[in-house]
Design a protein around this motif. Structure first.
Motif, mmCIF file in Angstrom:
data_model
loop_
_atom_site.group_PDB
_atom_site.id
_atom_site.type_symbol
_atom_site.label_atom_id
_atom_site.label_comp_id
_atom_site.label_asym_id
_atom_site.label_seq_id
_atom_site.Cartn_x
_atom_site.Cartn_y
_atom_site.Cartn_z
ATOM 1 N N ILE A 1 0.773 -1.291 -0.142
ATOM 2 C CA ILE A 1 0.023 0.031 0.135
ATOM 3 C C ILE A 1 0.803 1.331 0.185
ATOM 4 O O ILE A 1 0.575 1.985 -0.962
ATOM 5 C CB ILE A 1 -1.139 -0.123 1.070
ATOM 6 N N PRO A 2 1.932 1.393 0.914
ATOM 7 C CA PRO A 2 2.532 2.563 0.871
ATOM 8 C C PRO A 2 3.563 2.599 -0.474
ATOM 9 O O PRO A 2 3.869 3.654 -1.082
ATOM 10 C CB PRO A 2 3.492 2.876 2.096
ATOM 11 N N GLU A 3 4.045 1.439 -0.915
ATOM 12 C CA GLU A 3 4.552 1.722 -2.122
ATOM 13 C C GLU A 3 4.022 1.997 -3.315
ATOM 14 O O GLU A 3 4.507 2.883 -3.981
ATOM 15 C CB GLU A 3 5.216 0.315 -2.252
ATOM 16 N N LEU A 4 2.725 1.656 -3.404
ATOM 17 C CA LEU A 4 1.882 2.197 -4.465
ATOM 18 C C LEU A 4 1.341 3.460 -4.029
ATOM 19 O O LEU A 4 1.415 4.206 -5.447
ATOM 20 C CB LEU A 4 0.755 1.130 -4.587
ATOM 21 N N THR A 5 1.423 3.958 -3.169
ATOM 22 C CA THR A 5 0.936 5.258 -2.929
ATOM 23 C C THR A 5 2.010 6.158 -3.304
ATOM 24 O O THR A 5 1.673 7.328 -3.854
ATOM 25 C CB THR A 5 0.505 5.567 -1.407
ATOM 26 N N GLU A 6 3.403 5.871 -3.026
ATOM 27 C CA GLU A 6 4.408 6.574 -3.442
ATOM 28 C C GLU A 6 4.381 6.722 -4.954
ATOM 29 O O GLU A 6 4.755 7.780 -5.449
ATOM 30 C CB GLU A 6 5.492 6.091 -2.703
ATOM 31 N N GLU A 7 4.287 5.627 -5.675
ATOM 32 C CA GLU A 7 4.188 5.512 -7.160
ATOM 33 C C GLU A 7 3.100 6.435 -7.414
ATOM 34 O O GLU A 7 3.382 7.137 -8.708
ATOM 35 C CB GLU A 7 4.007 4.112 -7.435
ATOM 36 N N LEU A 8 1.956 6.366 -6.928
ATOM 37 C CA LEU A 8 0.991 7.300 -7.367
ATOM 38 C C LEU A 8 1.091 8.946 -7.311
ATOM 39 O O LEU A 8 1.117 9.649 -8.141
ATOM 40 C CB LEU A 8 -0.257 7.152 -6.634
ATOM 41 N N VAL A 9 1.923 9.217 -6.262
ATOM 42 C CA VAL A 9 2.663 10.635 -6.149
ATOM 43 C C VAL A 9 3.687 10.770 -7.223
ATOM 44 O O VAL A 9 3.412 11.925 -7.783
ATOM 45 C CB VAL A 9 3.365 10.872 -4.737
ATOM 46 N N LYS A 10 4.482 9.891 -7.601
ATOM 47 C CA LYS A 10 5.376 9.996 -8.848
ATOM 48 C C LYS A 10 4.375 10.440 -10.009
ATOM 49 O O LYS A 10 4.850 11.137 -10.780
ATOM 50 C CB LYS A 10 6.381 9.031 -8.967
ATOM 51 N N VAL A 11 3.281 9.657 -10.243
ATOM 52 C CA VAL A 11 2.722 9.515 -11.482
ATOM 53 C C VAL A 11 2.052 11.106 -11.651
ATOM 54 O O VAL A 11 2.101 11.827 -12.484
ATOM 55 C CB VAL A 11 1.383 8.825 -11.539
ATOM 56 N N GLU A 12 1.590 11.666 -10.410
ATOM 57 C CA GLU A 12 1.023 12.977 -10.048
ATOM 58 C C GLU A 12 2.183 14.135 -10.647
ATOM 59 O O GLU A 12 1.834 15.008 -11.304
ATOM 60 C CB GLU A 12 0.484 13.268 -8.667
ATOM 61 N N ARG A 13 3.351 13.960 -10.065
ATOM 62 C CA ARG A 13 4.492 14.766 -10.227
ATOM 63 C C ARG A 13 4.766 14.636 -12.092
ATOM 64 O O ARG A 13 5.082 15.839 -12.456
ATOM 65 C CB ARG A 13 5.656 14.376 -9.592
ATOM 66 N N ILE A 14 4.995 13.604 -12.716
ATOM 67 C CA ILE A 14 5.227 13.396 -13.987
ATOM 68 C C ILE A 14 4.005 14.024 -14.842
ATOM 69 O O ILE A 14 4.379 14.943 -15.726
ATOM 70 C CB ILE A 14 5.207 11.869 -14.283
ATOM 71 N N ILE A 15 2.868 13.854 -14.479
ATOM 72 C CA ILE A 15 1.771 14.416 -15.209
ATOM 73 C C ILE A 15 1.767 15.928 -15.117
ATOM 74 O O ILE A 15 1.646 16.842 -16.276
ATOM 75 C CB ILE A 15 0.409 13.776 -14.799
ATOM 76 N N GLN A 16 2.142 16.668 -13.765
ATOM 77 C CA GLN A 16 2.158 17.802 -13.774
ATOM 78 C C GLN A 16 3.460 18.483 -14.580
ATOM 79 O O GLN A 16 3.299 19.584 -15.207
ATOM 80 C CB GLN A 16 2.383 18.384 -12.379
#
Length: 92
Positions: free
Chosen positions: A56-71
């Protein structure tokens, strides 16, 4: 099935909004899967699911990376090429 099957899950060039929707849905679904698996383990066995609690925390961190890449893509006026392959193999 042969030794390993490869399935193409995502393949294409996407706008920022499409990329956000696709990737957010994939990661959110996996986080939800592990959250439910952990909940089930706690209800049935009285103890958490170690793998789910780790993922769960690993995937949550990956989701944060996704947001950063998209921004970043949005700020640069870029689209995103996304590909995702799933490999399935039998194991003993």
């Amino acid at each position: 099935m042969t030794k390993m099957e490869k399935l193409q899950l995502i393949a294409g060039i996407f706008s920022n909004e499409e990329a956000h929707e696709i990737l957010n849905n994939v990661f959110t679904a996996k986080i939800h899967f592990h959250a439910m698996k952990n909940f089930s383990s706690e209800e049935r066995f009285g103890s958490p699911d170690a793998i789910a609690r780790k993922r769960i925390p690993e995937l949550t961190e990956e989701l944060v990376k996704v947001e950063r890449i998209i921004q970043e893509a949005k700020a640069k006026g870029k689209k995103l090429a996304i590909s995702s392959e799933i490999n399935i193999a039998f194991i003993d």
